[in-house]
Motif scaffolding. Structure first.
Motif, mmCIF file in Angstrom:
data_model
loop_
_atom_site.group_PDB
_atom_site.id
_atom_site.type_symbol
_atom_site.label_atom_id
_atom_site.label_comp_id
_atom_site.label_asym_id
_atom_site.label_seq_id
_atom_site.Cartn_x
_atom_site.Cartn_y
_atom_site.Cartn_z
ATOM 1 N N VAL A 176 0.830 -1.205 0.000
ATOM 2 C CA VAL A 176 0.000 0.000 0.000
ATOM 3 C C VAL A 176 0.867 1.259 0.000
ATOM 4 N N ALA A 177 1.975 1.228 0.730
ATOM 5 C CA ALA A 177 2.840 2.414 0.822
ATOM 6 C C ALA A 177 3.603 2.678 -0.472
ATOM 7 N N GLY A 178 3.712 1.677 -1.348
ATOM 8 C CA GLY A 178 4.443 1.882 -2.593
ATOM 9 C C GLY A 178 5.898 1.504 -2.516
ATOM 10 N N GLY A 179 6.270 0.690 -1.564
ATOM 11 C CA GLY A 179 7.659 0.242 -1.463
ATOM 12 C C GLY A 179 8.231 0.499 -0.089
ATOM 13 N N LEU A 180 9.357 -0.136 0.146
ATOM 14 C CA LEU A 180 9.996 -0.012 1.450
ATOM 15 C C LEU A 180 10.592 1.369 1.658
ATOM 16 N N ASN A 233 9.449 4.297 0.420
ATOM 17 C CA ASN A 233 8.354 5.202 0.764
ATOM 18 C C ASN A 233 7.827 4.931 2.168
ATOM 19 N N LEU A 234 7.827 3.673 2.566
ATOM 20 C CA LEU A 234 7.378 3.332 3.912
ATOM 21 C C LEU A 234 8.317 3.902 4.969
ATOM 22 N N SER A 235 9.616 3.888 4.683
ATOM 23 C CA SER A 235 10.581 4.415 5.656
ATOM 24 C C SER A 235 10.481 5.937 5.797
ATOM 25 N N LYS A 236 9.985 6.633 4.761
ATOM 26 C CA LYS A 236 9.828 8.086 4.826
ATOM 27 C C LYS A 236 8.500 8.511 5.441
ATOM 28 N N MET A 237 7.642 7.575 5.728
ATOM 29 C CA MET A 237 6.302 7.886 6.204
ATOM 30 C C MET A 237 6.293 8.016 7.726
ATOM 31 N N PRO A 238 5.614 9.020 8.282
ATOM 32 C CA PRO A 238 5.509 9.121 9.747
ATOM 33 C C PRO A 238 4.609 8.016 10.313
ATOM 34 N N ALA A 239 4.723 7.792 11.601
ATOM 35 C CA ALA A 239 3.993 6.696 12.234
ATOM 36 C C ALA A 239 2.488 6.927 12.223
ATOM 37 N N CYS A 240 2.055 8.190 12.314
ATOM 38 C CA CYS A 240 0.616 8.466 12.334
ATOM 39 C C CYS A 240 -0.030 8.107 11.003
ATOM 40 N N ASN A 241 0.704 8.256 9.892
ATOM 41 C CA ASN A 241 0.173 7.874 8.587
ATOM 42 C C ASN A 241 0.303 6.375 8.344
ATOM 43 N N LEU A 242 1.328 5.770 8.877
ATOM 44 C CA LEU A 242 1.519 4.334 8.690
ATOM 45 C C LEU A 242 0.416 3.540 9.383
ATOM 46 N N MET A 243 -0.105 4.073 10.479
ATOM 47 C CA MET A 243 -1.184 3.377 11.190
ATOM 48 C C MET A 243 -2.469 3.352 10.373
ATOM 49 N N LEU A 244 -2.640 4.284 9.433
ATOM 50 C CA LEU A 244 -3.861 4.369 8.638
ATOM 51 C C LEU A 244 -3.786 3.583 7.341
#
Length: 458
Positions: free
Chosen positions: A236-240, A242-253
């Motif tokens: 969903v995030a588009g790759g590892l 992009n996932l590493s650049k995402m904050p935790a509040c967005n990763l939870m959603l």
């Protein structure tokens, strides 16, 4: 116009107002949510063959993904072979595609289940309510066929259903009003059942591959939330990266869903809950702690994804450390609150009397608060007075209050008055009331008036 027509007209007007006014705001607020279309009940009873509605099994992308999985399973790669961004690795792309394929397989299994249900309801319509699980229903239909007498003493059916369910199915099958299926209909049913079981087997094969290779792509993230959830989050995030650049509040959603049912409330689904909320780590906690746990797990997943994106800690040491920290906090949250210990008064033990709260820091009270010995809880004066009143016996003794023998009675026989009902506790009641007034733990100061004439004379 009837009441139903007026209700439908009001719903149409409200829907038009919402579409005209809040379309732009909803697109901004709910841009990260996935809309689930309204599920329509489709009747497949008129469909001739299952291949006309279930086309995934014989599709070209399905065959390519399965062949690539077989190739990579036979040729295991090492962590040193991965260099640069992990998104450029072909096996990583295969993992993301295989994870998306499992979702399509689930949708295909639902379609096949509806097809088999509509076709087999002619023979055994009650089976749908007795076996709610889709795969168990398909296996049961494949085993029974036209002969419903196979329910009795069937070892294959015992591996699919429980003994209690088999008993209910056999009893219902003896009284069913269904009719026999033709040879062509039975053949189409067997074809659909075989396709469903084959798709389910392919899905489990994909799960095993993703679980084995997620430790190769993202070992630390897989340790925290599991291989399947880690693959969904990365997809969903588009790759590892992009996932590493995402904050935790967005990763939870990530993976949050909103069901759009026209005319109905959309609050049935839990808001702000995604794949992390539904993973096994969070679901193992009580419901009141799951949201707090999801925030904690999302924060640790963000740290683990950043470590994996730089190909550090390939052995998963960082992931194990983060998971241990999560488990320690989970245990801390579930600990019962500590019992308040009341400090013993040194004067009471040594000197035989108590000075109350005098000399103790942090209190300005003269009288010490009453404490219940069993629960160690402080009791106010009004509650203490109420408890003492309740503990007193009114209306004489009884076998319930006094727990005495059942033959005891408050009826007395006197030679003068004959039969007389007396209260043997009247004297004790007066003494108890006097003690409560002057010598109880909650007694207050009394104003005593005394004659001063003797003092003046002396």
């Amino acid at each position: 116009m009837s009441l139903a027509d007026e209700l439908l007209a009001d719903l149409e007007e409200a829907r038009e107002d919402e579409d005209g006014d809040g379309e732009h705001g909803e697109n901004q607020a709910d841009g990260g949510l996935e809309d689930i279309p309204e599920e329509m009940e489709v009747d497949y009873s008129g469909t001739e063959s299952v291949t006309s509605i279930a086309k995934l099994r014989h599709s070209k992308p399905f065959a390519e993904i399965i062949d690539k999985i077989g190739h990579y399973v036979g040729n295991q790669r090492k962590n040193s072979e991965v260099s640069g961004p992990v998104e450029a690795d072909p096996e990583y792309r295969l993992i993301v595609a295989a994870n998306n394929l499992t979702v399509e397989i689930d949708n295909e299994l639902n379609i096949i289940h509806k097809f088999v249900r509509d076709k087999y309801s002619k023979r055994f319509p009650e089976l749908e309510s007795l076996v709610p699980n889709a795969l168990d229903y398909i296996r049961t239909v494949k085993e029974l066929g036209n002969n419903l007498e196979k329910c009795k003493n069937n070892e294959t059916l015992q591996q699919i259903l429980t003994n209690a369910t088999i008993m209910v199915v056999s009893v219902t099958a003896s009284t069913t009003q269904g009719t026999m299926l033709g040879d062509d209909e039975l053949q189409r049913l067997e074809e659909a059942c075989d396709m469903a079981l084959e798709l389910n087997q392919s899905k489990h094969r994909i799960y095993e591959y993703v679980e084995s290779r997620m430790s190769f792509i993202a070992p630390n993230l897989s340790i925290i939330v599991g291989a399947s959830t880690a693959a969904k989050i990365m997809g969903v995030a588009g790759g590892l990266t992009n996932l590493s650049k995402m904050p935790a509040c967005n990763l939870m959603l990530l993976g949050a869903q909103r069901r759009t049912l026209s005319g109905f409330s959309s609050t049935s689904l839990l808001p702000h809950t995604g794949y992390i909320y539904h993973c096994d780590v969070v679901q193992s906690l009580p419901p009141d702690l799951r949201r707090k746990a999801a925030r904690l797990v999302a924060a640790k997943c963000t740290l683990a994804a950043r470590v994996d994106s730089f190909h550090e800690s390939a052995d998963g040491k960082v992931g194990y450390d983060l998971k241990e920290e999560i488990e320690r906090k989970f245990d801390k949250w579930q600990e019962p609150p500590p019992v308040k210990q009341i400090e013993d008064d040194a004067y009471q033990e040594d000197l035989g009397f108590s000075l109350g709260q005098l000399g103790k820091s942090g209190s300005g009270r003269v009288r010490q608060a009453q404490v219940n010995d069993s629960t160690k809880a402080r009791i106010s004066k009004s509650l203490q007075r109420t408890l003492q009143k309740q503990s007193m016996t009114y209306g004489g003794k009884s076998t319930v209050r006094d727990r005495s023998s059942g033959t005891s009675s408050s009826v007395a026989f006197t030679p003068l008055q004959g039969l007389e009902i007396v209260n043997p506790q009247a004297a004790e009641k007066k003494v108890a009331e006097a003690n409560q007034k002057y010598f109880s733990n909650i007694a207050e100061f009394l104003k005593v008036k005394c004659a001063l004439s003797g003092v003046m004379n002396s």
